[in-house]
Design an enzyme around this catalytic site. Structure first.
Site, PDB file in Angstrom:
ATOM      1  N   ASN A 280      -6.582 -15.803  -5.530  1.00 31.62           N
ATOM      2  CA  ASN A 280      -5.439 -16.435  -6.195  1.00 31.62           C
ATOM      3  C   ASN A 280      -5.855 -17.633  -7.050  1.00 31.62           C
ATOM      4  O   ASN A 280      -5.023 -18.396  -7.517  1.00 31.62           O
ATOM      5  CB  ASN A 280      -4.383 -16.853  -5.169  1.00 31.62           C
TER       6      ASN A 280
ATOM      7  N   HIS B 179      -7.739 -20.221  -6.024  1.00 34.17           N
ATOM      8  CA  HIS B 179      -7.907 -21.509  -5.341  1.00 34.17           C
ATOM      9  C   HIS B 179      -9.375 -21.936  -5.307  1.00 34.17           C
ATOM     10  O   HIS B 179     -10.279 -21.118  -5.325  1.00 34.17           O
ATOM     11  CB  HIS B 179      -7.280 -21.501  -3.943  1.00 34.17           C
TER      12      HIS B 179
END
Length: 251
Positions: free
Chosen positions: A146, A148
Site C-alpha cells: 500500500n 507504506h
C-alpha cells in the site's frame, strides 16, 4: 548492474537488478561502503521479509573479516505495541536474530523502541528525542504493497514524526505469515514518521517481487501524495531505489 532513469521531473536514482539476490547484494554493498567510510556512522534499519538477505550478507562480511560494526550506532524504524523485546515476534527480537547477535554490534549503540512500554505516548517522545539526537547516515527502507514506509500507512503526511499508529488491514494481512508465536498481528505500533526518515543523509529503499510493483510505480511515477507514503521520498535529495525485475515491472 543496470541503471534505469525513470522519466519524471524528479529523476530518481533507480537501479534495477535481475534478481532479488542481486538487488539485496547491491544494498548490502552500500551499507558496507558507508561503514568503511565512517566506522562510527549511524545506520537506520528496517525489519520484514525484504531486509533478511541484506542482513545475511552483512553477517557473511563480518565472518569473512571484511567489515566491523563494533563502532556503528543503529536506530530502528518501528516496533509493535504490546510486545517485550524478548518476544519472538517483536522487531527487537528479529533484529537480534537476523543481524545483531551475529555481526558484532555493540549493545550500547543499538537503539530500539520499547514495545512493552506502559506509557506509549511517553515512549514515542523518548524515541523521538533519540531520533533527533543525531542524523542517520544511511536509512534502509522497504515498501508495503500500500506504499507504506516504516509503519507510515496511507494518509501519513510528509511532516509526520515518531508516534503511535493504527496498522491498516493490508499491513496486518501482509505481516500475518511472518508471525512465529502470535496468532494475530498487533493492531498498533510506534513508528518513526516520514519527516524523521527524510532527515537521513542518504536513503536506500529495496523493493522485490511483483506484489510491490504497483506501489513502486505510484511512488516513482506520480507526484508525492499522502495516500502513497513512499512517494514522499521524492522530497529527499539522496534516495536510491534498488529493485529486482519483478518490482520494476510497471515502470
Amino acid at each position: 548492474m543496470e541503471h534505469h532513469r525513470i522519466a519524471s521531473d524528479r529523476a530518481p536514482n533507480v537501479t534495477i537488478m535481475p534478481t532479488t539476490e542481486d538487488a539485496s547484494q547491491t544494498v548490502a554493498d552500500m551499507f558496507l561502503a558507508t561503514v568503511r567510510t565512517n566506522p562510527a556512522c549511524r545506520l537506520g534499519l528496517a525489519t520484514g521479509q525484504t531486509p533478511r538477505r541484506i542482513y545475511a550478507k552483512l553477517v557473511d562480511a563480518v565472518r569473512a573479516g571484511r567489515i566491523s560494526f563494533a563502532d556503528v550506532e543503529t536506530i530502528n524504524l518501528d516496533e509493535y505495541c504490546g510486545l517485550p523485546a524478548a518476544h519472538p515476534d517483536s522487531f527487537a527480537a528479529y533484529m537480534h536474530r537476523e543481524l545483531f547477535s551475529s555481526a558484532g554490534f555493540d549493545a550500547a549503540k543499538i537503539n530500539l523502541i520499547d514495545g512493552a512500554a506502559t506509557d506509549e505516548a511517553a515512549e514515542a517522545v523518548r524515541y523521538a528525542n533519540l531520533v533527533r539526537s543525531r542524523p542517520v547516515d544511511l536509512q534502509l527502507l522497504g515498501i508495503g504493497t500500500n506504499g507504506h514506509i516504516g509503519f507510515n500507512e496511507p494518509g501519513s503526511s510528509a511532516s509526520s514524526r515518531v508516534r503511535v499508529v493504527e496498522l491498516s488491514k493490508e499491513t496486518l494481512a501482509a505481516n500475518q505469515p511472518t508471525l512465529i508465536e502470535l496468532h494475530e498481528v498487533p493492531a498498533r505500533a510506534i513508528t518513526m514518521g516520514i519527516a524523521d526518515i527524510l532527515d537521513a543523509r542518504k536513503i536506500v529503499i529495496l523493493a522485490t517481487g511483483e506484489a510491490k510493483a504497483e506501489a513502486v510505480r505510484r511512488s516513482l511515477m506520480e507526484h508525492p501524495d499522502d495516500n502513497c507514503p513512499a512517494s514522499h521520498l521524492a522530497l529527499h535529495a539522496d534516495v536510491h531505489w534498488v529493485l529486482d525485475q519483478a518490482a520494476a515491472g510497471l515502470l
